[in-house]
Design a protein around this motif. Structure first.
Motif, mmCIF file in Angstrom:
data_model
loop_
_atom_site.group_PDB
_atom_site.id
_atom_site.type_symbol
_atom_site.label_atom_id
_atom_site.label_comp_id
_atom_site.label_asym_id
_atom_site.label_seq_id
_atom_site.Cartn_x
_atom_site.Cartn_y
_atom_site.Cartn_z
ATOM 1 N N GLY A 124 0.785 -1.111 0.240
ATOM 2 C CA GLY A 124 -0.019 -0.201 0.121
ATOM 3 C C GLY A 124 0.840 1.410 -0.149
ATOM 4 N N THR A 125 0.722 2.465 0.586
ATOM 5 C CA THR A 125 0.947 3.480 0.350
ATOM 6 C C THR A 125 1.126 4.188 1.786
ATOM 7 O OG1 THR A 125 -0.826 4.966 -0.268
ATOM 8 C CG2 THR A 125 0.540 4.161 -2.393
ATOM 9 N N SER A 126 2.095 4.188 2.053
ATOM 10 C CA SER A 126 3.135 4.662 3.904
ATOM 11 C C SER A 126 3.760 5.400 3.513
ATOM 12 C CB SER A 126 2.956 3.611 4.844
ATOM 13 O OG SER A 126 3.010 3.868 6.060
ATOM 14 N N THR A 127 4.039 6.730 4.544
ATOM 15 C CA THR A 127 5.279 7.418 4.400
ATOM 16 C C THR A 127 5.944 6.865 6.016
ATOM 17 O OG1 THR A 127 3.687 9.134 6.014
ATOM 18 C CG2 THR A 127 4.499 9.500 3.638
ATOM 19 N N GLU A 128 5.983 6.012 6.831
ATOM 20 C CA GLU A 128 6.161 5.938 7.986
ATOM 21 C C GLU A 128 6.721 4.610 7.808
ATOM 22 O OE1 GLU A 128 2.755 5.271 10.046
ATOM 23 O OE2 GLU A 128 2.092 7.345 10.535
ATOM 24 N N VAL A 129 6.093 3.498 6.980
ATOM 25 C CA VAL A 129 7.408 2.353 6.642
ATOM 26 C C VAL A 129 7.876 2.286 5.064
ATOM 27 C CG1 VAL A 129 6.674 1.322 8.957
ATOM 28 C CG2 VAL A 129 5.284 0.691 6.704
ATOM 29 N N CYS A 130 8.348 1.409 4.489
ATOM 30 C CA CYS A 130 9.128 1.337 3.154
ATOM 31 C C CYS A 130 7.971 0.686 3.007
ATOM 32 C CB CYS A 130 10.187 0.577 2.768
ATOM 33 S SG CYS A 130 9.883 -1.519 4.177
ATOM 34 N N CYS A 131 7.587 0.724 1.927
ATOM 35 C CA CYS A 131 6.124 0.102 1.296
ATOM 36 C C CYS A 131 5.831 -0.372 -0.322
ATOM 37 C CB CYS A 131 4.690 1.695 1.611
ATOM 38 S SG CYS A 131 5.178 3.061 0.284
ATOM 39 N N TRP A 132 4.702 -0.651 -1.189
ATOM 40 C CA TRP A 132 5.319 -0.743 -2.703
ATOM 41 C C TRP A 132 3.585 -1.049 -2.886
ATOM 42 C CZ3 TRP A 132 2.770 -5.612 -4.332
ATOM 43 C CH2 TRP A 132 2.478 -6.848 -3.076
ATOM 44 N N ASN A 133 2.916 -0.881 -3.734
ATOM 45 C CA ASN A 133 1.822 -0.565 -4.015
ATOM 46 C C ASN A 133 1.278 -1.909 -5.397
ATOM 47 O OD1 ASN A 133 -1.116 -0.507 -4.720
ATOM 48 N ND2 ASN A 133 -0.604 1.992 -4.707
ATOM 49 N N LEU A 139 6.974 2.865 -5.112
ATOM 50 C CA LEU A 139 7.335 2.111 -4.010
ATOM 51 C C LEU A 139 8.244 2.587 -3.392
ATOM 52 C CD1 LEU A 139 10.302 0.534 -4.807
ATOM 53 C CD2 LEU A 139 9.075 0.173 -7.042
ATOM 54 N N ASP A 140 8.430 2.995 -1.669
ATOM 55 C CA ASP A 140 9.784 3.612 -1.436
ATOM 56 C C ASP A 140 10.350 1.963 -0.759
ATOM 57 O OD1 ASP A 140 10.212 4.709 0.532
ATOM 58 O OD2 ASP A 140 9.081 5.341 2.231
ATOM 59 N N LEU A 141 11.628 2.858 -1.363
ATOM 60 C CA LEU A 141 12.682 0.919 -1.076
ATOM 61 C C LEU A 141 12.954 1.215 0.158
ATOM 62 C CD1 LEU A 141 15.541 2.361 -3.726
ATOM 63 C CD2 LEU A 141 13.766 0.571 -3.879
ATOM 64 N N TYR A 142 13.605 -0.739 0.276
ATOM 65 C CA TYR A 142 13.742 -1.278 1.608
ATOM 66 C C TYR A 142 14.848 -0.391 2.548
ATOM 67 C CZ TYR A 142 14.788 -4.244 4.873
ATOM 68 O OH TYR A 142 15.185 -4.963 6.416
#
Length: 172
Positions: A124-133, A139-142
């Motif tokens: 899903g989307t999150s600014t707190e943790v790494c994520c992918w949709n 995506l927010d890289l791990y």
């Protein structure tokens, strides 16, 4: 004669005042003494409970451990990753249970847990943790600091009573 009655009244008032002061002083002294006694009983109880580690050893035996050796520590089995002369690096032999995973994650990330397994990042989307949709390429890289695994592991370490006891005794 009139002056004598004033003297008696004043001496009576001062007598009551002295009795009141002595009573207050006695109460304060008793309170302070009870506080000191309670503090010493609390400290003795804490020391006694900390000395009961023979049931759950929190100090590793001072010996050379082989890589891959399984040892019991803090009521769990651990695998020795490395022996560093004065310390050892251990890895928990078991995986965390489904309940331990659920306890460690905020409710909004609970969907990351399925069949005692968990994704490192949130679908899903999150600014707190790494994520992918899965519906897009965003995506927010791990990174470990933003992973769901770090949240769960930190929670587990903070809420494991034996590991916290070992940490407070400088055995962890």
């Amino acid at each position: 004669m009139k002056n004598n009655s004033g003297f008696i009244a004043i001496s009576l008032i001062y007598s009551f005042f002295l009795v009141l002061l002595m009573t207050l002083l006695g109460i304060i002294t008793d309170y302070a003494h009870n506080r000191i006694l309670l503090s010493s009983v609390k400290q003795a109880t804490e020391n006694k409970l900390n000395s009961l580690s023979e049931y759950n050893p929190l100090e590793l035996e001072n010996k050379t451990y082989g890589k891959g050796e399984v040892i019991s520590y803090a009521n769990d089995l651990w695998v020795v990753v490395s022996d560093n002369l004065n310390s050892a690096t251990l890895l928990l032999q078991r995986s965390l249970t489904n309940q331990e995973l659920r306890d460690g994650l905020p409710v909004k990330y609970q969907t990351a847990i399925q069949n005692n397994e968990m994704n490192m990042c949130y679908n899903g989307t999150s600014t707190e943790v790494c994520c992918w949709n899965s519906n897009s390429t965003s995506l927010d890289l791990y990174t470990w600091n933003k992973s769901l695994a770090k949240i769960v592991v930190d929670y587990w370490l903070e809420h494991n009573a034996l590991l916290q006891k070992a940490k407070n005794l400088n055995f962890l």
